[in-house]
Design a protein around this motif. Structure first.
Motif, PDB file in Angstrom:
ATOM      1  N   ALA A 173       0.822  -1.208   0.000  1.00  0.00           N
ATOM      2  CA  ALA A 173       0.000   0.000   0.000  1.00  0.00           C
ATOM      3  C   ALA A 173       0.856   1.257   0.000  1.00  0.00           C
ATOM      4  N   MET A 174       1.973   1.240   0.763  1.00  0.00           N
ATOM      5  CA  MET A 174       2.884   2.381   0.745  1.00  0.00           C
ATOM      6  C   MET A 174       3.384   2.652  -0.670  1.00  0.00           C
ATOM      7  N   ILE A 175       3.798   1.584  -1.335  1.00  0.00           N
ATOM      8  CA  ILE A 175       4.383   1.708  -2.667  1.00  0.00           C
ATOM      9  C   ILE A 175       3.357   2.204  -3.677  1.00  0.00           C
ATOM     10  N   THR A 176       2.221   1.525  -3.743  1.00  0.00           N
ATOM     11  CA  THR A 176       1.220   1.867  -4.771  1.00  0.00           C
ATOM     12  C   THR A 176       0.621   3.249  -4.530  1.00  0.00           C
ATOM     13  N   SER A 177       0.511   3.662  -3.263  1.00  0.00           N
ATOM     14  CA  SER A 177       0.000   5.001  -2.961  1.00  0.00           C
ATOM     15  C   SER A 177       0.919   6.072  -3.535  1.00  0.00           C
ATOM     16  N   LEU A 178       2.232   5.897  -3.358  1.00  0.00           N
ATOM     17  CA  LEU A 178       3.180   6.904  -3.847  1.00  0.00           C
ATOM     18  C   LEU A 178       3.309   6.864  -5.368  1.00  0.00           C
ATOM     19  N   ILE A 179       3.220   5.682  -5.941  1.00  0.00           N
ATOM     20  CA  ILE A 179       3.272   5.590  -7.410  1.00  0.00           C
ATOM     21  C   ILE A 179       2.125   6.380  -8.024  1.00  0.00           C
ATOM     22  N   GLU A 180       0.942   6.261  -7.412  1.00  0.00           N
ATOM     23  CA  GLU A 180      -0.221   7.007  -7.899  1.00  0.00           C
ATOM     24  C   GLU A 180      -0.075   8.501  -7.644  1.00  0.00           C
ATOM     25  N   ALA A 181       0.315   8.854  -6.419  1.00  0.00           N
ATOM     26  CA  ALA A 181       0.330  10.269  -6.032  1.00  0.00           C
ATOM     27  C   ALA A 181       1.429  11.060  -6.723  1.00  0.00           C
ATOM     28  N   TRP A 182       2.573  10.427  -6.966  1.00  0.00           N
ATOM     29  CA  TRP A 182       3.725  11.149  -7.498  1.00  0.00           C
ATOM     30  C   TRP A 182       4.022  10.830  -8.967  1.00  0.00           C
ATOM     31  N   GLY A 183       3.096  10.135  -9.607  1.00  0.00           N
ATOM     32  CA  GLY A 183       3.179   9.947 -11.056  1.00  0.00           C
ATOM     33  C   GLY A 183       4.370   9.150 -11.534  1.00  0.00           C
ATOM     34  N   TRP A 184       4.762   8.109 -10.788  1.00  0.00           N
ATOM     35  CA  TRP A 184       5.914   7.288 -11.196  1.00  0.00           C
ATOM     36  C   TRP A 184       5.706   6.709 -12.594  1.00  0.00           C
ATOM     37  N   LEU A 210      11.362   0.041  -8.348  1.00  0.00           N
ATOM     38  CA  LEU A 210      11.377  -1.334  -8.859  1.00  0.00           C
ATOM     39  C   LEU A 210       9.968  -1.878  -9.077  1.00  0.00           C
ATOM     40  N   TRP A 211       9.024  -1.497  -8.241  1.00  0.00           N
ATOM     41  CA  TRP A 211       7.634  -1.933  -8.445  1.00  0.00           C
ATOM     42  C   TRP A 211       7.094  -1.369  -9.757  1.00  0.00           C
ATOM     43  N   ARG A 212       7.454  -0.120 -10.055  1.00  0.00           N
ATOM     44  CA  ARG A 212       6.958   0.539 -11.269  1.00  0.00           C
ATOM     45  C   ARG A 212       7.744   0.119 -12.497  1.00  0.00           C
ATOM     46  N   GLY A 213       8.923  -0.472 -12.311  1.00  0.00           N
ATOM     47  CA  GLY A 213       9.727  -0.873 -13.463  1.00  0.00           C
ATOM     48  C   GLY A 213      10.679   0.200 -13.938  1.00  0.00           C
ATOM     49  N   ALA A 214      11.012   1.145 -13.059  1.00  0.00           N
ATOM     50  CA  ALA A 214      11.928   2.236 -13.390  1.00  0.00           C
ATOM     51  C   ALA A 214      13.370   1.819 -13.099  1.00  0.00           C
ATOM     52  N   SER A 215      14.308   2.769 -13.227  1.00  0.00           N
ATOM     53  CA  SER A 215      15.735   2.484 -13.026  1.00  0.00           C
ATOM     54  C   SER A 215      16.264   3.254 -11.827  1.00  0.00           C
TER      55      SER A 215
END
Length: 496
Positions: A173-184, A210-215
Motif C-alpha cells: 500500500a505504501m508503494i502503490t499510494s506513492l506511485i499514484e500520487a507522485w506519477g511514477w 522497482l515496483w513501477r519498473g523504473a531504473s
C-alpha cells in the motif's frame, strides 16, 4: 483484511531486459534481478515451504545484493530486517536482539571482531549471499497480505529504537499510494544515496522504482560532484533527498564555474519532480533551491510506522513549510490531549491516522503497540494545524512542543524564524525544565560568521513574540544528527 495470495513485484517478470539497477559502470536488468531474487529465495528456504516470518537481517550497502534480499526474503515468507552499514556493534546488537534474528547476511568485508562477538552471544549465524545453499526455488510462493514483510527500526530520537513490523499489505500500500500520487513512470531514473535502513530510501525510492519498473542509480554514499555530473548529463528524472543533502548540493553548485553551474541547475530544472523529506525543510532553503533550479520542492510527511501519510500535490500549488493533504487511502484527524477530535483548523492537535499503510506491531513490545493506537487510529505524536487546507507540522508533542508560562510553543516555528538570520546556518530549539516557567526555550546554533548573543536576541525580538525568544543559547560547530539528518534533540539537553 485480505487473505488471498498476493502478487509481489510483478515488474521483475514484466520488464525483461529493461535496466533495473545501475552501480557505477555495471547495470542489471529486471530479468537478471529476478534470477538473483530466485537464488535468494531458494537459498534461504533450502527445501522448506516458507520462512514463516523468520526475521532475516542483512547488512549490505546500496547494491544488487541488497535489492535481491529486500525482495527475496519477503517472497520466501520471511521478514526482511535491513540494518545500517554504519551502525556500531552495540547498535546492531540491540536490533538483532529485539527482532530475534538468527541469520545475518553480509559481505565478508563488513565482518568485524566486535560483530563476531555480538553474533556469538546472540546465536546469530553470519553468511554472505554467495554462501547461501544451492537449492531449488519452490514453484509456488503463496504470500498472504497480513503476513510480516519488513522490520524497520525507529530513528531513536525519543528513546531506544523500536522494531516496526510492516506487512505485505502495508508495504504494498505504501508503494502503490506513492506511485499514484507522485506519477511514477517506467521511464523514470532516480539516484539512491540515502540510508537503506529507513523508509525514505527503502520504500520511497528503491521499492517504488522497482515496483513501477523504473531504473535506480545506486550510490554507496552521497558524493555531490558525482551526483551533479550525472544531473548535468540529464540522467535523472526524479530526485529525492533530505534537507541537509540539498544544503550540500547548493554549497557545491556555488563552487562551480558559471557554465558548469548552469549545466547542473538546468539538469535539475528538467526533472519532473524534486522531493524533500524526513526532516522539516526550512523556508529559506525551499526558496533558494527554487531560485537556483526553478524546482519547487514537493514536501511530504511520513513516519516509520506509516510510510507517507501527507503530501503536497504532484500537480498543483506546493506551499513551503506545509506538507499538503492526505495521500490516497489515508484518513487523518487531529485530537487533543484527552483524545477528543479537534475541528477548528487553527487549533493545534495531534495527528491520528488510519491507513492500509499502517504498521502491524512493534515486535516483542505489546505495551508500546497498544499505546500507539486509540480506537484503530495510530497516534503519531506530531502536532499540526491546517492552514487553508494544507497541514503544517508544529513538531513532536514530546520534543517540539514547549510548554512555557502557560503557552504552547512550536520549536519548529522558532527554528524557522531564527534561520532567517543571515549568519545562522543551523539551529535546534528545545524546552529545558524550569521551576518558574515549566520550560524555558533553549536553542543551539551553528553560525556562518560570529555574531553576539545580544544582537541575536535583539534581532529575534523584532520578529517573534517575547515569550518565544530563546532564554538559553549555545553556539556549536555542528548539531548531532542521525542518518537521515534529523537532529537528535534529546542529546542537546546536556548542553544546557
Amino acid at each position: 483484511m485480505m487473505t488471498e495470495s498476493f502478487s509481489w513485484f510483478p515488474s521483475l517478470e514484466e520488464r525483461g531486459s529493461a535496466t533495473a539497477l545501475i552501480d557505477r559502470e555495471q547495470s542489471i536488468s529486471y530479468d537478471a534481478l529476478n534470477q538473483s531474487v530466485d537464488r535468494v529465495i531458494a537459498g534461504l528456504l533450502n527445501a522448506a515451504d516458507s520462512l514463516d516470518e523468520e526475521r532475516v537481517a542483512f547488512l549490505y550497502p546500496a547494491s544488487f545484493d541488497y535489492a535481491a534480499l529486500i525482495i527475496g526474503v519477503v517472497a520466501a515468507g520471511g521478514i526482511a530486517v535491513p540494518l545500517s552499514v554504519h551502525a556500531s556493534a552495540d547498535e546492531l546488537s540491540h536490533c538483532l536482539s529485539v527482532a530475534g534474528v538468527k541469520r545475518l547476511l553480509l559481505p565478508d568485508a563488513l565482518r568485524t571482531p566486535a560483530l563476531d562477538t555480538v553474533c556469538d552471544q546472540l546465536g546469530v549465524a553470519q553468511l554472505s549471499v554467495e554462501a547461501l545453499p544451492d537449492a531449488d526455488r519452490p514453484s509456488a510462493l503463496p504470500l498472504k497480505a497480513e503476513q510480516g514483510a519488513l522490520i524497520v527500526f525507529t530513528s531513536g530520537t525519543t528513546g531506544k529504537p523500536k522494531a516496526v513490523v510492516h506487512t505485505v499489505e502495508s508495504v504494498s500500500a505504501m508503494i502503490t499510494s506513492l506511485i499514484e500520487a507522485w506519477g511514477w513512470l517506467e521511464t523514470d531514473h532516480i539516484p539512491l544515496f540515502l540510508p537503506l535502513h529507513h523508509v525514505h530510501g527503502i520504500v520511497n525510492i528503491l521499492l517504488c522504482a522497482l515496483w513501477r519498473g523504473a531504473s535506480v542509480d545506486l550510490h554507496a554514499r552521497f558524493d555531490a560532484e558525482r551526483i551533479c555530473s550525472n544531473v548535468a548529463l540529464g540522467r535523472y528524472s526524479v530526485f529525492m533527498a533530505v534537507p541537509t543533502i540539498y544544503v550540500k548540493l547548493i554549497a557545491h553548485i556555488k563552487t562551480l564555474e558559471h557554465d558548469r553551474q548552469t549545466q547542473v541547475t538546468q539538469g535539475f530544472a528538467r526533472m519532473r519532480l524534486n522531493v524533500s523529506g524526513s526532516a522539516a525543510c526550512p523556508v529559506p532553503l525551499f526558496e533558494e533551491w527554487e531560485g537556483l533550479t526553478s524546482q519547487r520542492f514537493l514536501e511530504r510527511y511520513g513516519m516509520t510506522e506509516l510510510g507517507m501519510a501527507l503530501s503536497n500535490p504532484y500537480r498543483g500549488d506546493r506551499r513551503p513549510g506545509h506538507v499538503g493533504q492526505p495521500l490516497p487511502g489515508v484518513k487523518i484527524k487531529r485530537v487533543d490531549e484527552s483524545g477528543n477530535d479537534i475541528l477548528d483548523d487553527a487549533t493545534p492537535g495531534e495527528l491520528a491516522v488510519k491507513s492500509q499503510t499502517a504498521f502491524r506491531e512493534y515486535w516483542g513490545n505489546v505495551t508500546s503497540t497498544d499505546r500507539a493506537f486509540a480506537d484503530g487510529w495510530f497516534l503519531t505524536g506530531d502536532i499540526a494545524v491546517i492552514d487553508e487546507g494544507a497541514y503544517r507540522i508544529l513538531g513532536r508533542a514530546s520534543i517540539d512542543i514547549i510548554k512555557s508560562g502557560g503557552f504552547k510553543l512550536s520549536a519548529l516555528e522558532i527554528e524557522a524564524t531564527l534561520l532567517e538570520h543571515p549568519n545562522v546556518s543551523e539551529v535546534a530549539v528545545i524546552g529545558v525544565p524550569d521551576h518558574e516557567w515549566g520550560e524555558l526555550v533553549a536553542c543551539a546554533l551553528v553560525l556562518h560568521e560570529q555574531v553576539s548573543q545580544e544582537s541575536l536576541i535583539e534581532w529575534a525580538r523584532e520578529r517573534m513574540s517575547a515569550y518565544k525568544v530563546p532564554r538559553k543559547w549555545h553556539f556549536t560547530d555542528a548539531l548531532p544528527r542521525n542518518a537521515l539528518g534529523k537532529v537528535t534533540k534529546p542529546s542537546l539537553r546536556s548542553w544546557f
